[in-house]
Write an enzyme that holds these catalytic residues in place. Structure first.
Site, short mmCIF file in Angstrom:
data_model
loop_
_atom_site.label_atom_id
_atom_site.label_comp_id
_atom_site.label_asym_id
_atom_site.label_seq_id
_atom_site.Cartn_x
_atom_site.Cartn_y
_atom_site.Cartn_z
N CYS A 180 0.81 -1.23 0.00
CA CYS A 180 0.00 0.00 0.00
C CYS A 180 0.84 1.27 0.00
O CYS A 180 0.31 2.37 -0.20
CB CYS A 180 -0.95 0.00 1.19
N1 COA Z 1 -19.94 -9.12 8.72
C1 COA Z 1 -20.37 -9.30 9.98
N2 COA Z 1 -19.54 -9.54 11.00
C2 COA Z 1 -18.24 -9.64 10.75
C3 COA Z 1 -17.72 -9.47 9.46
C4 COA Z 1 -18.64 -9.20 8.42
N3 COA Z 1 -18.22 -9.01 7.15
N4 COA Z 1 -16.40 -9.60 9.49
C5 COA Z 1 -16.05 -9.85 10.75
N5 COA Z 1 -17.17 -9.88 11.53
C6 COA Z 1 -17.25 -10.14 12.97
C7 COA Z 1 -16.01 -10.89 13.47
O1 COA Z 1 -16.16 -12.27 13.28
C8 COA Z 1 -15.98 -10.49 14.91
O2 COA Z 1 -16.91 -11.24 15.63
P1 COA Z 1 -16.60 -11.74 17.14
O3 COA Z 1 -16.44 -10.45 17.91
O4 COA Z 1 -17.81 -12.51 17.48
O5 COA Z 1 -15.34 -12.51 17.04
C9 COA Z 1 -16.48 -9.05 14.91
O6 COA Z 1 -17.22 -8.90 13.70
C10 COA Z 1 -15.34 -8.03 14.94
O7 COA Z 1 -14.35 -8.41 13.97
P2 COA Z 1 -12.97 -7.69 13.86
O8 COA Z 1 -12.18 -8.36 12.78
O9 COA Z 1 -12.33 -7.59 15.22
O10 COA Z 1 -13.45 -6.25 13.36
P3 COA Z 1 -12.70 -4.89 13.40
O11 COA Z 1 -13.51 -3.95 14.18
O12 COA Z 1 -11.25 -5.01 13.74
O13 COA Z 1 -12.80 -4.43 11.85
C11 COA Z 1 -11.39 -4.25 9.92
C12 COA Z 1 -12.16 -5.19 10.85
C13 COA Z 1 -10.61 -5.09 8.92
C14 COA Z 1 -12.39 -3.37 9.19
C15 COA Z 1 -10.43 -3.34 10.72
O14 COA Z 1 -9.73 -4.12 11.66
C16 COA Z 1 -9.44 -2.59 9.87
O15 COA Z 1 -9.78 -1.93 8.92
N6 COA Z 1 -8.15 -2.63 10.27
C17 COA Z 1 -7.11 -1.92 9.58
C18 COA Z 1 -6.73 -2.72 8.40
C19 COA Z 1 -5.75 -2.05 7.50
O16 COA Z 1 -5.51 -0.88 7.52
N7 COA Z 1 -5.17 -2.84 6.67
C20 COA Z 1 -4.29 -2.38 5.69
C21 COA Z 1 -4.61 -3.13 4.50
S1 COA Z 1 -3.65 -2.55 3.19
#
Ligand code: COA
Length: 373
Positions: A156
């Site tokens: 990225c």
């Molecule tokens: N729909 C519904 N629920 C979902 C889901 C979806 N698509 N995806 C995950 N969940 C659930 C998970 O299973 C989890 O459930 P649990 O609490 O029962 O275990 C819950 O939602 C929270 O999941 P989590 O992965 O902890 O969510 P989050 O708040 O961390 O958000 C991201 C996920 C990826 C959006 C976030 O972490 C993020 O953007 N991080 C930065 C990533 C980044 O910058 N990456 C760089 C890439 S280049």
């Protein structure tokens, strides 16, 4: 030292859009199909049923509302879950080069340049379509540029890292006018079957022209005051696809051969890293973060961007200070901060200072501090 400016930018935006509602409907249909197929094993406790995705979760957790893609039909087909691209013969322009040339021509036109004025082409993206010849050489030929071309990948952060290479080449005199282009076909390395990340990416291509200040003729010139890059090894964003795969006798469709991340850890670790990086860079140039008129940040997560800027300026800010484009484009890997720069720089005045900053896998953080001339 020779002054360097960014004198134009260009954007290729695929014509097809996938809304969160469409994406979730197709994911849930895929989950239902898989769960029905594996019903006996799920009942026996050998497998866990795939849970449904939800629009509410996606929008709350990420801020993403839709994404552009090169092939919507393949992605939304619950029996396929990936784009479908027709292979092209070697004597035809490749897909990555095609979108790169589109963005490059727009950037050249914006800078008042033609292909023949360019003497360096950097194709910088999170994935390359092939091993060789370099994509940059194909793009160089297609736009009619001279000089040299090479590919580079810092995930990225590829765009900002390439802008530093381009600025250094112009400063040192090894090139006069460099095309930096970021074709990001993220739909091909996203695992659309994984609920945790299926909503993250979108396809796009950005391009900027980096050239010598004393030669630039564009009326929209952004002096590069400084660039700063840092990397710190982490496995929290990883993709194991590579040329050794076929010798390892592993499944080319295995989960680790597409984008994987520990999203929460990335969020926690990259926010302080990026904020400290920008602050140090600005201080080294004699600026305070509150002096910055606009932050064009990498676009991966709305909350991440809000927190980084809050750490920098001490308060919550709106789109005027840190524009958000990921609600429309999703995460477009290295192109995100450049899309923000492309769409949201026209209102700034001569003398205004802005920061283009990317962050992502590596970890990698790259910042480019610019001043409007
Ligand atoms: N729909 C519904 N629920 C979902 C889901 C979806 N698509 N995806 C995950 N969940 C659930 C998970 O299973 C989890 O459930 P649990 O609490 O029962 O275990 C819950 O939602 C929270 O999941 P989590 O992965 O902890 O969510 P989050 O708040 O961390 O958000 C991201 C996920 C990826 C959006 C976030 O972490 C993020 O953007 N991080 C930065 C990533 C980044 O910058 N990456 C760089 C890439 S280049």
């Amino acid at each position: 030292m020779r002054g360097v400016v960014i004198s134009g930018s260009g954007l290729y935006q695929p014509p097809q859009v996938i809304t969160n509602a469409e994406l979730v409907a197709s994911f849930n249909a895929y989950a239902d199909l898989q769960n029905a197929k594996n019903a006996a094993r799920i009942a026996a406790g050998e497998l866990t049923a795939i849970p449904h995705s939800s629009v509410e979760f996606i929008e709350k957790a990420s801020g993403i509302r839709q994404r552009y893609v090169l092939d919507k039909t393949g992605v939304l087909d619950p029996t396929r879950m990936k784009p479908r691209f027709a292979p092209r013969p070697d004597d035809q322009l490749s897909l990555m080069a095609e979108i790169a040339v589109d963005a490059a021509k727009k950037a050249l036109a914006a800078a008042g340049r033609e292909g023949k004025d360019v003497d360096g082409v950097l194709c910088a993206a999170a994935n390359m379509q092939r091993a060789y010849p370099a994509m940059a050489c194909e793009i160089q030929a297609a736009v009619g540029a001279g000089g040299y071309g090479f590919d580079m990948n810092v995930a990225c952060s590829s765009a900002t890292f390439a802008i530093e290479q381009a600025a250094n080449a112009v400063r040192s005199g090894s090139a006069h006018c460099v095309l930096v282009v970021n074709p990001e076909i993220t739909s091909a390395h996203l695992e659309w079957r994984d609920r945790d990340c299926h909503f993250i990416f979108g396809d796009v291509c950005t391009a900027v022209i980096v050239e010598a200040e004393d030669r630039a003729t564009s009326t929209d010139r952004w002096q590069v005051l400084g660039t700063k890059l840092v990397t710190q090894y982490s496995n929290n964003i990883r993709n194991n696809a590579g040329f050794l795969n076929r010798c390892e006798d592993t499944d080319p469709d295995a989960r680790d051969k597409t984008f994987m991340q520990e999203g929460r850890k990335v969020f926690k670790e990259v926010v302080p890293m990026a904020a400290a990086h920008i602050e140090q860079h600005l201080h080294a140039l004699g600026f305070e973060p509150t002096h910055v008129r606009r932050y064009w940040l990498h676009q991966a997560n709305l909350g991440m961007n809000q927190l980084i800027v809050k750490r920098l300026v001490g308060q919550e800010v709106g789109d005027d200070i840190a524009p958000i484009i990921l609600s429309e484009y999703a995460n477009t890997a290295s192109a995100g901060s450049i899309i923000a720069f492309h769409h949201h720089r026209s209102g700034l005045q001569a003398g205004d200072v802005g920061v283009i900053c990317s962050f992502g896998a590596g970890y990698s953080v790259g910042s480019v501090v610019v001043r409007r001339l």
